[in-house]
Write an enzyme that holds these catalytic residues in place. Sequence first.
Site, PDB file in Angstrom:
ATOM      1  N   SER A   1       0.862  -1.198   0.000  1.00 45.28           N
ATOM      2  CA  SER A   1       0.000   0.000   0.000  1.00 45.28           C
ATOM      3  C   SER A   1       0.895   1.244   0.000  1.00 45.28           C
ATOM      4  O   SER A   1       2.095   1.160   0.271  1.00 45.28           O
ATOM      5  CB  SER A   1      -0.858  -0.032   1.267  1.00 45.28           C
ATOM      6  OG  SER A   1      -1.412   1.232   1.544  1.00 45.28           O
TER       7      SER A   1
ATOM      8  N   TYR B   1      -3.602  -0.633   9.951  1.00 43.85           N
ATOM      9  CA  TYR B   1      -3.402  -0.832   8.511  1.00 43.85           C
ATOM     10  C   TYR B   1      -1.981  -0.405   8.133  1.00 43.85           C
ATOM     11  O   TYR B   1      -1.270  -1.127   7.418  1.00 43.85           O
ATOM     12  CB  TYR B   1      -4.446  -0.026   7.733  1.00 43.85           C
ATOM     13  CG  TYR B   1      -4.487  -0.320   6.250  1.00 43.85           C
ATOM     14  CD1 TYR B   1      -5.105  -1.471   5.766  1.00 43.85           C
ATOM     15  CD2 TYR B   1      -3.925   0.562   5.327  1.00 43.85           C
ATOM     16  CE1 TYR B   1      -5.160  -1.738   4.397  1.00 43.85           C
ATOM     17  CE2 TYR B   1      -3.980   0.302   3.962  1.00 43.85           C
ATOM     18  CZ  TYR B   1      -4.598  -0.849   3.505  1.00 43.85           C
ATOM     19  OH  TYR B   1      -4.654  -1.112   2.149  1.00 43.85           O
TER      20      TYR B   1
HETATM   21  P1  NAD Z   1     -11.849  -4.977  -1.211  1.00 39.99           P
HETATM   22  O1  NAD Z   1     -12.335  -4.693   0.158  1.00 39.99           O
HETATM   23  O2  NAD Z   1     -12.771  -4.826  -2.358  1.00 39.99           O
HETATM   24  O3  NAD Z   1     -11.180  -6.411  -1.291  1.00 39.99           O
HETATM   25  C1  NAD Z   1     -10.656  -7.108  -0.197  1.00 39.99           C
HETATM   26  C2  NAD Z   1     -10.757  -8.588  -0.474  1.00 39.99           C
HETATM   27  O4  NAD Z   1     -10.291  -9.316   0.666  1.00 39.99           O
HETATM   28  C3  NAD Z   1     -12.198  -9.037  -0.731  1.00 39.99           C
HETATM   29  O5  NAD Z   1     -12.214 -10.014  -1.743  1.00 39.99           O
HETATM   30  C4  NAD Z   1     -12.585  -9.647   0.602  1.00 39.99           C
HETATM   31  O6  NAD Z   1     -13.619 -10.604   0.492  1.00 39.99           O
HETATM   32  C5  NAD Z   1     -11.271 -10.286   1.010  1.00 39.99           C
HETATM   33  N1  NAD Z   1     -11.217 -10.614   2.426  1.00 39.99           N
HETATM   34  C6  NAD Z   1     -11.375  -9.777   3.476  1.00 39.99           C
HETATM   35  N2  NAD Z   1     -11.297 -10.469   4.624  1.00 39.99           N
HETATM   36  C7  NAD Z   1     -11.076 -11.770   4.293  1.00 39.99           C
HETATM   37  C8  NAD Z   1     -10.891 -12.957   5.047  1.00 39.99           C
HETATM   38  N3  NAD Z   1     -10.935 -12.971   6.376  1.00 39.99           N
HETATM   39  N4  NAD Z   1     -10.691 -14.115   4.370  1.00 39.99           N
HETATM   40  C9  NAD Z   1     -10.666 -14.134   2.996  1.00 39.99           C
HETATM   41  N5  NAD Z   1     -10.821 -13.031   2.251  1.00 39.99           N
HETATM   42  C10 NAD Z   1     -11.025 -11.870   2.897  1.00 39.99           C
HETATM   43  O7  NAD Z   1     -10.645  -3.962  -1.410  1.00 39.99           O
HETATM   44  P2  NAD Z   1      -9.432  -3.924  -2.445  1.00 39.99           P
HETATM   45  O8  NAD Z   1      -9.087  -2.511  -2.582  1.00 39.99           O
HETATM   46  O9  NAD Z   1      -9.712  -4.710  -3.654  1.00 39.99           O
HETATM   47  O10 NAD Z   1      -8.293  -4.616  -1.567  1.00 39.99           O
HETATM   48  C11 NAD Z   1      -7.441  -5.632  -2.035  1.00 39.99           C
HETATM   49  C12 NAD Z   1      -6.066  -5.465  -1.409  1.00 39.99           C
HETATM   50  O11 NAD Z   1      -5.491  -4.264  -1.920  1.00 39.99           O
HETATM   51  C13 NAD Z   1      -6.063  -5.341   0.110  1.00 39.99           C
HETATM   52  O12 NAD Z   1      -4.933  -6.014   0.642  1.00 39.99           O
HETATM   53  C14 NAD Z   1      -5.936  -3.843   0.313  1.00 39.99           C
HETATM   54  O13 NAD Z   1      -5.375  -3.525   1.548  1.00 39.99           O
HETATM   55  C15 NAD Z   1      -5.008  -3.502  -0.831  1.00 39.99           C
HETATM   56  N6  NAD Z   1      -4.955  -2.083  -1.209  1.00 39.99           N
HETATM   57  C16 NAD Z   1      -6.056  -1.430  -1.689  1.00 39.99           C
HETATM   58  C17 NAD Z   1      -5.929  -0.101  -2.039  1.00 39.99           C
HETATM   59  C18 NAD Z   1      -7.082   0.700  -2.582  1.00 39.99           C
HETATM   60  O14 NAD Z   1      -6.920   1.901  -2.763  1.00 39.99           O
HETATM   61  N7  NAD Z   1      -8.219   0.123  -2.861  1.00 39.99           N
HETATM   62  C19 NAD Z   1      -4.724   0.554  -1.909  1.00 39.99           C
HETATM   63  C20 NAD Z   1      -3.621  -0.145  -1.419  1.00 39.99           C
HETATM   64  C21 NAD Z   1      -3.750  -1.472  -1.073  1.00 39.99           C
END
Ligand code: NAD
Length: 249
Positions: free
Chosen positions: A141, A154
């Site tokens: 991130s 986080y």
């Molecule tokens: P999102 O919330 O749409 O996706 C998160 C995913 O993790 C979902 O598929 C959810 O079902 C799964 N998940 C959550 N808890 C779980 C558990 N206990 N067991 C199994 N699966 C679980 O958000 P996203 O943005 O697609 O996030 C994906 C990754 O990217 C994460 O690690 C997030 O921290 C990272 N990220 C996102 C951003 C952003 O701006 N969206 C930026 C940096 C990093």
Amino acid sequence: MFDLTGKVAIVTGCNTGLGQGMALALANAGADIVGVNRSNPAETADLVQKTGRKFHNVNADMSKMDSVDRILKEAITAFGKVDILVNNAGIIRRNDALDFTEQDWDEVMNLNIKALFFMSQGFAKHIIAQGTSGNIINIASMLSYQGGIRVPSYTASKSAVMGITKSLANEWAKHGINVNAIAPGYMATNNTEALRADENRSEEILGRIPAARWGTPKDMAGPIVFLASEASRYVHGYTIAVDGGWLAR
Ligand code: NAD
């Protein structure tokens, strides 16, 4: 070099968002996909199958330690082997540091870093036993580099993701396992819904992104295929920012 035909990729948390985008990108490059989800990822299964690749879902809560063995066993039963692991499942909790609860600390740390480590360990043992090479891609991130506001667990977890990526690369490069990470910038998914709903924060963030837009799951496609493929054979322990230039500011 970017062809993933015949490879099997595990993508955790791929029912939506960046995980879905990366699963689809890997399938488009030729890989069969093992999804790991708490609920049925019907849309992702459909999108992957439309590329002509296979999709198998393992129903698991990644925050529970006993999931790791079962996920790997099910993946191998389904497709005979594993080649690529994308540690994508992650959560965020927002609150002032002064009011932050132990539960919000533990839940985030258990999924974002503890599960990521033990999943990687289990995967690496299988790769070494198979006698093949493997690719692990962790999802970091901007808060692997910066402090953030009101998201202490986080930030702690994602800073640890960048650290463990280097640490595991140091130990496993000699086994033919490439461990790298992608640090997405501000992407339009569930994870950033609260930020995008807050007009001031949203304007503040957008005004600082040189590309002048939020990222999308499609922006992950090129970097994930690169890090999952032969094209990145000599890249170890590195975190690639996919951030529209955020860190360059
Ligand atoms: P999102 O919330 O749409 O996706 C998160 C995913 O993790 C979902 O598929 C959810 O079902 C799964 N998940 C959550 N808890 C779980 C558990 N206990 N067991 C199994 N699966 C679980 O958000 P996203 O943005 O697609 O996030 C994906 C990754 O990217 C994460 O690690 C997030 O921290 C990272 N990220 C996102 C951003 C952003 O701006 N969206 C930026 C940096 C990093």
